[in-house]
Enzyme design. Structure first.
Site, PDB file in Angstrom:
ATOM      1  N   HIS A  12       0.873  -1.198   0.000  1.00  9.97           N
ATOM      2  CA  HIS A  12       0.000   0.000   0.000  1.00  9.97           C
ATOM      3  C   HIS A  12       0.899   1.234   0.000  1.00  9.97           C
ATOM      4  O   HIS A  12       1.468   1.594   1.026  1.00  9.97           O
ATOM      5  CB  HIS A  12      -0.895  -0.002   1.235  1.00  9.97           C
ATOM      6  CG  HIS A  12      -1.879   1.130   1.263  1.00  9.97           C
ATOM      7  ND1 HIS A  12      -3.226   0.954   1.503  1.00  9.97           N
ATOM      8  CD2 HIS A  12      -1.727   2.463   1.088  1.00  9.97           C
ATOM      9  CE1 HIS A  12      -3.839   2.110   1.470  1.00  9.97           C
ATOM     10  NE2 HIS A  12      -2.952   3.063   1.218  1.00  9.97           N
ATOM     11  N   HIS A  14       1.616   5.350  -1.657  1.00  8.16           N
ATOM     12  CA  HIS A  14       1.237   6.537  -2.442  1.00  8.16           C
ATOM     13  C   HIS A  14       2.500   7.098  -3.094  1.00  8.16           C
ATOM     14  O   HIS A  14       3.416   7.526  -2.383  1.00  8.16           O
ATOM     15  CB  HIS A  14       0.596   7.595  -1.543  1.00  8.16           C
ATOM     16  CG  HIS A  14      -0.691   7.117  -0.939  1.00  8.16           C
ATOM     17  ND1 HIS A  14      -1.918   7.329  -1.548  1.00  8.16           N
ATOM     18  CD2 HIS A  14      -0.951   6.414   0.185  1.00  8.16           C
ATOM     19  CE1 HIS A  14      -2.868   6.779  -0.813  1.00  8.16           C
ATOM     20  NE2 HIS A  14      -2.312   6.212   0.248  1.00  8.16           N
ATOM     21  N   LYS A  95      -8.949  -0.237  -5.836  1.00  5.31           N
ATOM     22  CA  LYS A  95      -9.050   0.374  -4.501  1.00  5.31           C
ATOM     23  C   LYS A  95     -10.378   1.098  -4.353  1.00  5.31           C
ATOM     24  O   LYS A  95     -10.710   1.989  -5.139  1.00  5.31           O
ATOM     25  CB  LYS A  95      -7.888   1.367  -4.323  1.00  5.31           C
ATOM     26  CG  LYS A  95      -7.925   2.195  -3.046  1.00  5.31           C
ATOM     27  CD  LYS A  95      -7.556   1.368  -1.827  1.00  5.31           C
ATOM     28  CE  LYS A  95      -7.719   2.163  -0.534  1.00  5.31           C
ATOM     29  NZ  LYS A  95      -6.639   3.095  -0.261  1.00  5.31           N
ATOM     30  N   HIS A 134     -10.470   1.189   1.782  1.00  9.16           N
ATOM     31  CA  HIS A 134     -10.221   2.130   2.884  1.00  9.16           C
ATOM     32  C   HIS A 134     -11.457   2.040   3.771  1.00  9.16           C
ATOM     33  O   HIS A 134     -12.499   2.614   3.451  1.00  9.16           O
ATOM     34  CB  HIS A 134     -10.006   3.552   2.354  1.00  9.16           C
ATOM     35  CG  HIS A 134      -9.704   4.538   3.444  1.00  9.16           C
ATOM     36  ND1 HIS A 134      -8.531   5.263   3.498  1.00  9.16           N
ATOM     37  CD2 HIS A 134     -10.416   4.900   4.547  1.00  9.16           C
ATOM     38  CE1 HIS A 134      -8.540   6.030   4.583  1.00  9.16           C
ATOM     39  NE2 HIS A 134      -9.676   5.829   5.232  1.00  9.16           N
ATOM     40  N   HIS A 168      -4.655  -0.762   5.745  1.00 11.41           N
ATOM     41  CA  HIS A 168      -4.130  -0.024   6.910  1.00 11.41           C
ATOM     42  C   HIS A 168      -5.034  -0.128   8.147  1.00 11.41           C
ATOM     43  O   HIS A 168      -5.509   0.875   8.678  1.00 11.41           O
ATOM     44  CB  HIS A 168      -3.862   1.453   6.579  1.00 11.41           C
ATOM     45  CG  HIS A 168      -4.910   2.151   5.775  1.00 11.41           C
ATOM     46  ND1 HIS A 168      -6.232   2.202   6.144  1.00 11.41           N
ATOM     47  CD2 HIS A 168      -4.824   2.845   4.619  1.00 11.41           C
ATOM     48  CE1 HIS A 168      -6.893   2.879   5.237  1.00 11.41           C
ATOM     49  NE2 HIS A 168      -6.086   3.284   4.307  1.00 11.41           N
ATOM     50  N   ASP A 240       1.417   2.541   3.543  1.00 12.15           N
ATOM     51  CA  ASP A 240       0.575   3.741   3.397  1.00 12.15           C
ATOM     52  C   ASP A 240       1.441   4.998   3.491  1.00 12.15           C
ATOM     53  O   ASP A 240       0.984   6.048   3.949  1.00 12.15           O
ATOM     54  CB  ASP A 240      -0.562   3.783   4.428  1.00 12.15           C
ATOM     55  CG  ASP A 240      -1.679   4.746   3.998  1.00 12.15           C
ATOM     56  OD1 ASP A 240      -1.714   5.127   2.819  1.00 12.15           O
ATOM     57  OD2 ASP A 240      -2.519   5.106   4.848  1.00 12.15           O
TER      58      ASP A 240
HETATM   59  O1  DOR Z   1      -3.318   9.530   5.797  1.00 15.63           O
HETATM   60  C1  DOR Z   1      -3.651   9.215   4.670  1.00 15.63           C
HETATM   61  N1  DOR Z   1      -3.106   9.793   3.592  1.00 15.63           N
HETATM   62  N2  DOR Z   1      -4.618   8.298   4.519  1.00 15.63           N
HETATM   63  C2  DOR Z   1      -5.129   8.005   3.309  1.00 15.63           C
HETATM   64  O2  DOR Z   1      -6.010   7.211   3.234  1.00 15.63           O
HETATM   65  C3  DOR Z   1      -4.692   8.750   2.119  1.00 15.63           C
HETATM   66  C4  DOR Z   1      -3.347   9.257   2.278  1.00 15.63           C
HETATM   67  C5  DOR Z   1      -2.970  10.285   1.225  1.00 15.63           C
HETATM   68  O3  DOR Z   1      -3.213  10.013   0.046  1.00 15.63           O
HETATM   69  O4  DOR Z   1      -2.422  11.321   1.570  1.00 15.63           O
HETATM   70 ZN    ZN Z   2      -3.338   5.085   1.586  1.00 17.22          ZN
END
Ligand code: DOR
Ligand code: ZN
Length: 338
Positions: A12, A14, A95, A134, A168, A240
């Site tokens: 997971h 970003h 997702k 999520h 998460h 995450d």
């Molecule tokens: O804290 C987070 N940041 N939780 C998420 O689900 C998304 C992520 C983000 O994309 O910044």
């Molecule tokens: Zn995330």
């Protein structure tokens, strides 16, 4: 003392886009064999053309690193079987975000009506496309995940052949749900294994630890730690890691997300060691379980860590990592791949 991790996977992650992608992709691509890439860009990645183009941009950003981006689409209830068949080979999962629950999730799902979701989710089950979720309602912030468990249960029983990944997870309620349904799995972050709400807001507010779902109570963290350290077979590591520019975190209206990609392996090694946990369990949590659950075979990468102090930089290209400026007890010594 040295320790070797084989083909670590982050299930997971970003990676963002544009300048941010170029600034932070290397942090994961260097030490991990691959990662499941979240689709919450603006606009979200929700068609074949966009997912293929995004993957190309990621490959460009990681340069010479050996790293597989496992791509995902942003779930839309109107995905039909023809569309899903056409995109199957480009993606590893889809997702699902509840509408408006976190960063760039405005186009997500509201209501969770099983009949409305049936065509898309049945087709995903048939095509063996996992659904990453999520899992938070829009209730009181500390209760959102526990309230979502009934939605997980509804989806897991309505679509028994669909692999559902509870992303998460932060609560003992989610862990209990894992064992009630064969088709529920979970990812766990580093920060939720290490912090509680007290670390975020118990003293001076710590914006770099603010994330969604918010860190919970000590007993929740204990429950998470137990399944991670035991390498529960349905649990995998998913960082995450969610970078935001420093100015967006140190702001009135702080963006949610903890940036852990560059410290992930060092911190996990230290955590497992401190808890006297077998190295096999760390290897399963960081790679083996994900390989089995997702059916992926990662690129060979051998990461050698050594017990040598590592001072976490204050920033990585304008993004403040967790534990910035602090000393960790393990460093990455060498990476062998190819
Ligand atoms: O804290 C987070 N940041 N939780 C998420 O689900 C998304 C992520 C983000 O994309 O910044
Ligand atoms: Zn995330």
């Amino acid at each position: 003392m040295e320790l070797t991790l084989l083909s670590p996977l982050d299930m997971h992650l970003h990676l963002r886009d544009g300048e941010m992608l170029h600034n932070i992709a290397q942090a994961s691509a260097h030490t991990f064999s691959g990662a499941v890439i979240m689709p919450n860009l603006v606009p979200p990645v929700s068609n074949k053309e966009d997912v293929v183009a995004y993957k190309d941009r990621i490959i460009d950003a990681i340069g010479n690193e050996n790293f597989t981006p496992y791509m995902t689409l942003f779930f839309k209830p109107d995905y039909d079987k023809t569309f899903l068949e056409s995109v199957r080979n480009e993606i590893t999962a889809i997702k699902l975000y509840p509408a408006g629950i976190t960063t760039n999730s405005e186009g997500g799902v509201s209501g969770f009506d099983v009949e409305e979701l049936r065509p898309a989710l049945s087709a995903m089950a048939e095509l063996d496309i996992p659904l990453c979720v999520h899992g938070e309602t829009n209730g009181f912030v500390m209760d959102r995940e526990a309230e979502f468990v009934s939605i997980y249960e509804k989806l897991a029983s309505a679509f028994p052949k669909l692999k559902i990944i509870m992303e998460h997870i932060t609560t003992k309620e989610s862990i209990e749900a894992l064992d009630r349904f064969d088709n529920l799995y979970a990812t766990i972050t580093i920060h939720h294994l290490l912090i509680t709400l007290d670390d975020v807001a118990g003293g001076m507010l710590q914006p770099h630890l603010f994330c969604k779902p918010i860190a919970k109570r000590p007993e929740d963290r204990e429950a998470l730690l137990k399944v991670a350290l035991n390498a529960h077979p349905k649990v995998m590591f998913g960082s995450d890691s969610a970078p935001h520019p420093k100015h967006a975190k140190e702001a009135c209206g702080c963006a949610a997300g903890v940036f852990t990609a560059p410290i992930a392996l060092q911190v996990l090694t230290e955590l497992f060691e401190k808890n006297n946990t077998s190295f096999e369990n760390l290897q399963a949590f960081i790679s083996g379980n994900a390989q089995r659950i997702y059916g992926v075979t990662p690129i060979y990468k051998k990461v050698i860590l050594e017990k040598k102090s590592f001072k976490v930089p204050a920033e990585y290209n304008g993004v403040v990592p967790m534990y910035a400026g602090e000393e960790l007890s393990y460093s990455v010594k060498e990476i062998i791949d190819g």
